[in-house]
Design a protein around this motif. Structure first.
Motif, PDB file in Angstrom:
ATOM      1  N   SER A  74       0.868  -1.179   0.000  1.00 20.57           N
ATOM      2  CA  SER A  74       0.000   0.000   0.000  1.00 20.57           C
ATOM      3  C   SER A  74       0.903   1.227   0.000  1.00 20.57           C
ATOM      4  N   HIS A  75       0.338   2.381   0.283  1.00 22.84           N
ATOM      5  CA  HIS A  75       1.095   3.616   0.058  1.00 22.84           C
ATOM      6  C   HIS A  75       1.875   4.114   1.273  1.00 22.84           C
ATOM      7  N   LEU A  76       2.940   4.875   0.972  1.00 19.85           N
ATOM      8  CA  LEU A  76       3.827   5.414   2.002  1.00 19.85           C
ATOM      9  C   LEU A  76       3.490   6.862   2.354  1.00 19.85           C
ATOM     10  N   PHE A  85      -1.109   5.127  10.132  1.00 18.76           N
ATOM     11  CA  PHE A  85      -1.425   3.793   9.607  1.00 18.76           C
ATOM     12  C   PHE A  85      -2.096   3.806   8.233  1.00 18.76           C
ATOM     13  N   ASP A  86      -2.635   4.944   7.814  1.00 20.45           N
ATOM     14  CA  ASP A  86      -3.322   5.006   6.517  1.00 20.45           C
ATOM     15  C   ASP A  86      -2.280   4.826   5.414  1.00 20.45           C
ATOM     16  N   GLY A  87      -2.271   3.665   4.804  1.00 20.47           N
ATOM     17  CA  GLY A  87      -1.289   3.353   3.771  1.00 20.47           C
ATOM     18  C   GLY A  87      -0.132   2.554   4.343  1.00 20.47           C
ATOM     19  N   LEU A  88       0.589   3.176   5.283  1.00 22.97           N
ATOM     20  CA  LEU A  88       1.792   2.517   5.809  1.00 22.97           C
ATOM     21  C   LEU A  88       1.479   1.122   6.363  1.00 22.97           C
ATOM     22  N   CYS A 119       2.643   8.531  -3.402  1.00 16.53           N
ATOM     23  CA  CYS A 119       1.623   9.461  -3.894  1.00 16.53           C
ATOM     24  C   CYS A 119       0.273   8.811  -4.201  1.00 16.53           C
ATOM     25  N   GLU A 120      -0.288   8.153  -3.201  1.00 19.13           N
ATOM     26  CA  GLU A 120      -1.653   7.646  -3.355  1.00 19.13           C
ATOM     27  C   GLU A 120      -2.654   8.755  -3.049  1.00 19.13           C
ATOM     28  N   GLU A 121      -2.305   9.625  -2.124  1.00 16.37           N
ATOM     29  CA  GLU A 121      -3.244  10.667  -1.670  1.00 16.37           C
ATOM     30  C   GLU A 121      -3.322  11.797  -2.710  1.00 16.37           C
ATOM     31  N   SER A 122      -4.547  12.246  -2.996  1.00 16.67           N
ATOM     32  CA  SER A 122      -4.739  13.255  -4.043  1.00 16.67           C
ATOM     33  C   SER A 122      -4.421  14.668  -3.556  1.00 16.67           C
ATOM     34  N   LEU A 189      -3.514  -4.653   2.089  1.00 16.81           N
ATOM     35  CA  LEU A 189      -4.088  -4.485   3.428  1.00 16.81           C
ATOM     36  C   LEU A 189      -4.163  -2.985   3.687  1.00 16.81           C
ATOM     37  N   HIS A 190      -5.279  -2.539   4.245  1.00 15.65           N
ATOM     38  CA  HIS A 190      -5.467  -1.107   4.527  1.00 15.65           C
ATOM     39  C   HIS A 190      -6.337  -0.979   5.770  1.00 15.65           C
ATOM     40  N   ILE A 191      -6.098   0.060   6.559  1.00 15.96           N
ATOM     41  CA  ILE A 191      -7.025   0.298   7.668  1.00 15.96           C
ATOM     42  C   ILE A 191      -8.392   0.656   7.100  1.00 15.96           C
ATOM     43  N   GLU A 192      -9.437   0.226   7.810  1.00 16.87           N
ATOM     44  CA  GLU A 192     -10.775   0.638   7.397  1.00 16.87           C
ATOM     45  C   GLU A 192     -10.926   2.122   7.723  1.00 16.87           C
ATOM     46  N   GLN A 193     -11.552   2.881   6.825  1.00 20.40           N
ATOM     47  CA  GLN A 193     -11.668   4.329   7.047  1.00 20.40           C
ATOM     48  C   GLN A 193     -13.085   4.722   7.451  1.00 20.40           C
ATOM     49  N   GLY A 194     -13.942   3.738   7.628  1.00 18.53           N
ATOM     50  CA  GLY A 194     -15.295   3.966   8.123  1.00 18.53           C
ATOM     51  C   GLY A 194     -15.498   3.187   9.413  1.00 18.53           C
TER      52      GLY A 194
HETATM   53 ZN   LIG Z   1      -4.809   5.105   2.237  1.00 18.61          ZN
END
Ligand SMILES: [Zn+2]
Length: 416
Positions: A74-76, A85-88, A119-122, A189-194
């Protein structure tokens, strides 16, 4: 899980920003996360490298090193003052899973590779998934060259060159870095964001699809500012009542879609306002601004919503003597995730007796691999307090269960 905890702690320390972390795309902060991740992977016997994009790879060689491999990551980067944790989490999970497989002395059937994308985040360059898109050959040089970082005003090539990357090497004659010919599957694998896993008291979720969306960011309804007491209803051009009628009818349509073909449909009016310089208690509102954001896993639901918006604005506009100007919609198509991989993740969770539930998810790098023809799936880890804020949190016990399911699924896929 000392290896993962250590990587998380060191990456947080290298990008701390008040209570959260800030890892802009192609900055010294996301570069630090990449270096920490690759260093840990090397210590655990994995073969590491970075491509011309700055995406990281840590590989555990399989019995057949020429066969298409399994990729996970996933993204750094992070949003400004976001969570660690979002991405990492996904990048660390993949390295941790490979280290555990190696430590157990297992040799997978094909290569297993842990990836960290950039650069996953816009928020940095105005568009999402840049590192993943470049890796699969889904961005041409002209689109790339037009990208400018929103905060610095400098070009993407300048930022990447600052990090020592050879930008000209990205578009190679032998094709993109990652393609169906060399990659059998991508697992993220990604943290759930909801709030669903918290609500359902399950540590893991398996995404059914990545929602697409249909967005109008700057809708305006034009009518006329009129005297509130002197103007009878038949002569009014009231934009607030026109917009609220539109929103209520769209909400009813959303409920209908949600109750029918697409239980994961979402609809949000993020912005709704009159002009403070002109609005008043005693004026009929002559102008009203709003946004529309509809998300769905079904293209036909998005098409139906788009058609309804066009028909309703036309009919309401005519009847209420106002004019809707929505501009061009932006958005993306829904991306189905691979049924075989989803079943594999579910089977791994079941055999490990780890509760897992299925639901649709938001945009992730996995959607880019899926669109490039590589079977892709997303494993979500329970996370309290939402995401894109400093308070997002993930229990390392839940994370460890996610790593176990990821490792088991990668091994199963490699054996096929
Ligand atoms: Zn993310």
């Amino acid at each position: 899980m000392p290896m993962a905890a250590d990587i998380f702690d060191r990456a947080r320390a290298a990008s701390r920003d008040l209570e959260g972390v800030t890892r802009p795309a192609w900055s010294s902060e996301d570069q630090a996360a990449a270096d920490i991740l690759l260093g840990a992977a090397q210590e655990h016997g994995l073969t590491t490298r970075m491509d011309a994009i700055g995406n990281t790879y840590a590989r555990l060689a399989g019995r057949d090193e020429t066969a298409p491999g399994i990729l996970s990551g996933s993204h750094l980067d992070s949003v400004a003052r976001g969570g660690n944790f979002d991405g990492l989490a996904g990048a660390v999970a993949a390295v941790t899973a490979l280290a555990a497989i190696r430590r157990a002395g297992m040799v997978p059937g094909c290569n297993l590779t842990a990836m960290g994308t950039r650069c996953e985040e816009s928020v940095w360059f105005g568009i999402a998934y840049v590192g993943a898109r470049l890796a699969v050959g889904n961005m041409d040089r002209a689109e790339f060259d037009a990208l400018v970082r929103l905060d610095s005003g400098r070009s993407i090539a300048d930022h990447m060159t600052d990090q020592g990357l050879a930008v000209d090497d990205i578009w190679r004659a032998d094709g993109p870095e990652i393609k169906p010919a060399n990659t059998k599957a991508f697992l993220e694998l990604h943290i759930e964001q909801g709030p669903l896993l918290m609500e359902q008291d399950a540590p893991l979720g398996i995404a059914t699809a990545v929602r697409g969306n249909l967005r109008y960011g700057d809708g305006v309804c034009y009518g006329a500012y009129q005297h509130s007491a002197a103007t009878p209803r038949r002569l009014r051009q009231d934009t607030v009542l026109a917009v609220t009628e539109l929103l209520q009818r769209l909400e009813a349509l959303w409920h209908e879609i949600e109750d029918g073909v697409d239980p994961s449909a979402v609809f949000t009016i993020g912005k709704l306002f009159t002009d403070p310089a002109n609005h008043a208690l005693t004026k009929v509102p002559g102008e009203c601004h709003f946004s529309l954001n509809f998300g769905s896993t079904e293209q036909r639901s998005q098409d139906r919503f788009a058609a309804a918006i066009a028909a309703m604005t036309e009919e309401i506009g005519r009847r209420r003597r106002v004019r809707f100007v929505l501009g061009d919609p932006v958005g993306s198509s829904p991306t189905p995730l691979d049924p075989g991989l989803r079943a594999g993740l579910l089977a791994s969770a079941q055999s490990l007796a780890i509760p897992a539930t299925e639901f649709a998810t938001v945009g992730h790098d996995a959607s880019i691999f899926a669109r490039a023809g590589i079977p892709a799936a997303v494993l979500l880890v329970r996370n309290d307090d939402g995401s894109h804020n400093p308070h997002e949190k993930m229990d390392l016990g839940d994370f460890e269960q996610g790593v176990q399911v990821l490792a088991a699924t990668m091994l199963d896929l490699a054996a096929e």
